[in-house]
Design an enzyme around this catalytic site. Structure first.
Site, PDB file in Angstrom:
ATOM      1  N   GLU A 184      -5.186   1.374   2.131  1.00 15.47           N
ATOM      2  CA  GLU A 184      -5.033   0.486   3.407  1.00 15.47           C
ATOM      3  C   GLU A 184      -5.228   0.847   4.911  1.00 15.47           C
ATOM      4  OE1 GLU A 184      -2.962  -2.166   6.561  1.00 15.47           O
ATOM      5  OE2 GLU A 184      -2.700  -0.056   5.541  1.00 15.47           O
ATOM      6  N   GLU A 185      -4.843   2.344   5.166  1.00 13.66           N
ATOM      7  CA  GLU A 185      -4.710   2.591   6.248  1.00 13.66           C
ATOM      8  C   GLU A 185      -6.566   3.210   6.946  1.00 13.66           C
ATOM      9  OE1 GLU A 185      -2.307   2.926   8.863  1.00 13.66           O
ATOM     10  OE2 GLU A 185      -0.283   2.774   7.689  1.00 13.66           O
ATOM     11  N   HIS A 194       4.185   5.174  12.751  1.00 12.43           N
ATOM     12  CA  HIS A 194       3.203   6.082  13.003  1.00 12.43           C
ATOM     13  C   HIS A 194       3.655   6.814  13.821  1.00 12.43           C
ATOM     14  CE1 HIS A 194      -1.301   3.565  11.658  1.00 12.43           C
ATOM     15  NE2 HIS A 194       0.275   3.143  11.040  1.00 12.43           N
ATOM     16  N   ASP A 217       4.184  -5.281   3.994  1.00 13.59           N
ATOM     17  CA  ASP A 217       3.834  -4.444   4.879  1.00 13.59           C
ATOM     18  C   ASP A 217       4.867  -4.396   5.747  1.00 13.59           C
ATOM     19  OD1 ASP A 217       2.573  -1.907   5.832  1.00 13.59           O
ATOM     20  OD2 ASP A 217       0.137  -2.674   5.583  1.00 13.59           O
ATOM     21  N   ASP A 223       6.135   3.299   5.990  1.00 15.02           N
ATOM     22  CA  ASP A 223       4.763   2.567   6.717  1.00 15.02           C
ATOM     23  C   ASP A 223       3.712   2.833   5.939  1.00 15.02           C
ATOM     24  OD1 ASP A 223       2.292   1.284   7.187  1.00 15.02           O
ATOM     25  OD2 ASP A 223       2.775   1.608   8.886  1.00 15.02           O
ATOM     26  N   HIS A 243       1.125  -1.231   0.033  1.00 16.87           N
ATOM     27  CA  HIS A 243      -0.118  -0.095   0.039  1.00 16.87           C
ATOM     28  C   HIS A 243       1.070   1.034  -0.403  1.00 16.87           C
ATOM     29  CE1 HIS A 243       0.060   1.729   4.070  1.00 16.87           C
ATOM     30  NE2 HIS A 243       0.089   0.150   4.581  1.00 16.87           N
TER      31      HIS A 243
END
Length: 353
Positions: A209-210, A319, A232, A175, A63
């Site tokens: 995706e998030e 994150h 991922d 990410d 992603h």
């Protein structure tokens, strides 16, 4: 553009969920000379196809979206308020340099809260809430702010690519632009290899995706793959306070993390590990006893079922503004995925048993 430069540029390109157009434009321009076909579907997923029809369909999913924010209110003083896109720890946002991405270009901002000197004793002991923070672009009033920024404009942390010691690099968006890079790099390598593929490879930079694995679901519905591998990030446990008994012993620089568990087709995982062993690629086995919180979740249950694998990049400080990975790990994953694609033939059988 060389592969590493493409990776750097992807980290510096904004892509909050639902706002992936800039990163997909970058990927498309980079990959068009290296694939049979590059397409973007109505959802925004970018797919690079390599190889002839007739063999098994292999879908690689990484992603391209990142967590961000969304302007939801502009007050009369010119301060901006925002919702989150994806999963944020509000503590990570205090005192950060931010960028609002408008139709007319980026607008610099800072996000903060009331200074510690002015916090009550009760406030000092409380976790800050998102609604207690605001974005400041330096506007003199609401009219000036509204002339620069619109409701619905997306926001990211200040995008940066920082080189640390060795092959470690840091910045927001690791990410999962790391995973996206590996599947795009696999398509490039397969297209330029002298070894013709016996499978039909679809490398997909998935979107959203998030906010619920949305792009992988729609992309798989369109491609209808026989085999799929999601790439991922996963939590590295080689730093303080991370419990190895719960997270596994995962080291940055230790190579691809190959998962086993109910979300994973056993034959796909076995083939990945065997290819790694046969080609001297160090890897790290990992276990996952539930449905995965990433694209492999929806890939496995797409249509009548897909033989699904999950390969992950060790990532520290997920994150946050300082996500940290090893360039050697993503290089090893691109090599492993290329070998996997080249190993597939029409005779491959991934039915359990």
């Amino acid at each position: 553009m060389q592969p590493l430069e493409f990776f750097k540029q992807s980290i510096l390109t904004p892509s909050p969920s639902g706002y992936e157009e800039p990163i997909q434009k970058l990927i498309g321009e980079y990959l068009k000379p290296h694939s049979d076909e590059v397409s973007i579907d109505v959802h925004g997923n970018l797919t690079a196809r390599v190889g002839e029809a007739g063999g098994p369909k292999l879908m690689l999913a990484g992603h391209c979206d990142q967590i961000g924010m969304l302007i939801s209110h502009i007050d009369d003083q010119g301060f901006l308020y925002a919702q989150t896109i994806g999963g944020w720890d509000p503590q990570q946002l205090i005192g950060q340099s931010m960028t609002v991405w408008t139709d007319d270009g980026p607008v610099s901002a800072v996000i903060s809260r009331k200074p510690i000197h002015l916090l009550s004793q009760q406030e000092r002991g409380e976790v800050v809430k998102l609604e207690q923070m605001w974005l400041d672009i330096g506007a003199k009033d609401g009219d000036e702010a509204k002339s620069k920024v619109r409701i619905g404009d997306c926001v990211t942390l200040n995008l940066a690519y920082r080189e640390l010691l060795g092959d470690m690099v840091s910045g927001p968006g690791m990410d999962n632009k790391t995973g996206m890079w590996t599947v795009i790099e696999t398509a490039r390598r397969c297209a330029s290899s002298d070894q013709a593929l016996q499978c039909e490879l679809h490398s997909v930079a998935t979107v959203q995706e998030e906010i619920g694995l949305r792009g992988a679901k729609t992309a798989a519905g369109r491609i209808n793959p026989d085999v799929a591998i999601a790439v991922d990030v996963t939590h590295a446990s080689d730093c303080p306070t991370i419990d190895k008994q719960q997270q596994g012993d995962i080291k940055i620089g230790g190579g691809p993390v190959i998962f086993r568990g109910p979300n994973i087709n056993a034959k796909v995982a076995k083939r990945l590990m065997q290819l790694a062993d046969d080609n001297d690629i160090a890897y790290q086995p990992a276990a996952l006893g539930r449905a995965a919180p990433n694209d492999s979740n929806v890939l496995q249950v797409s249509g009548s079922g897909v033989a699904t694998g999950l390969v992950a990049i060790p990532n520290r400080y997920m994150h946050s503004a300082v996500e940290t990975i090893s360039l050697g790990d993503i290089e090893a994953i691109a090599k492993l995925l290329t070998l996997f694609a080249q190993s597939l033939t029409p005779e491959c059988d991934f039915i359990p048993g």
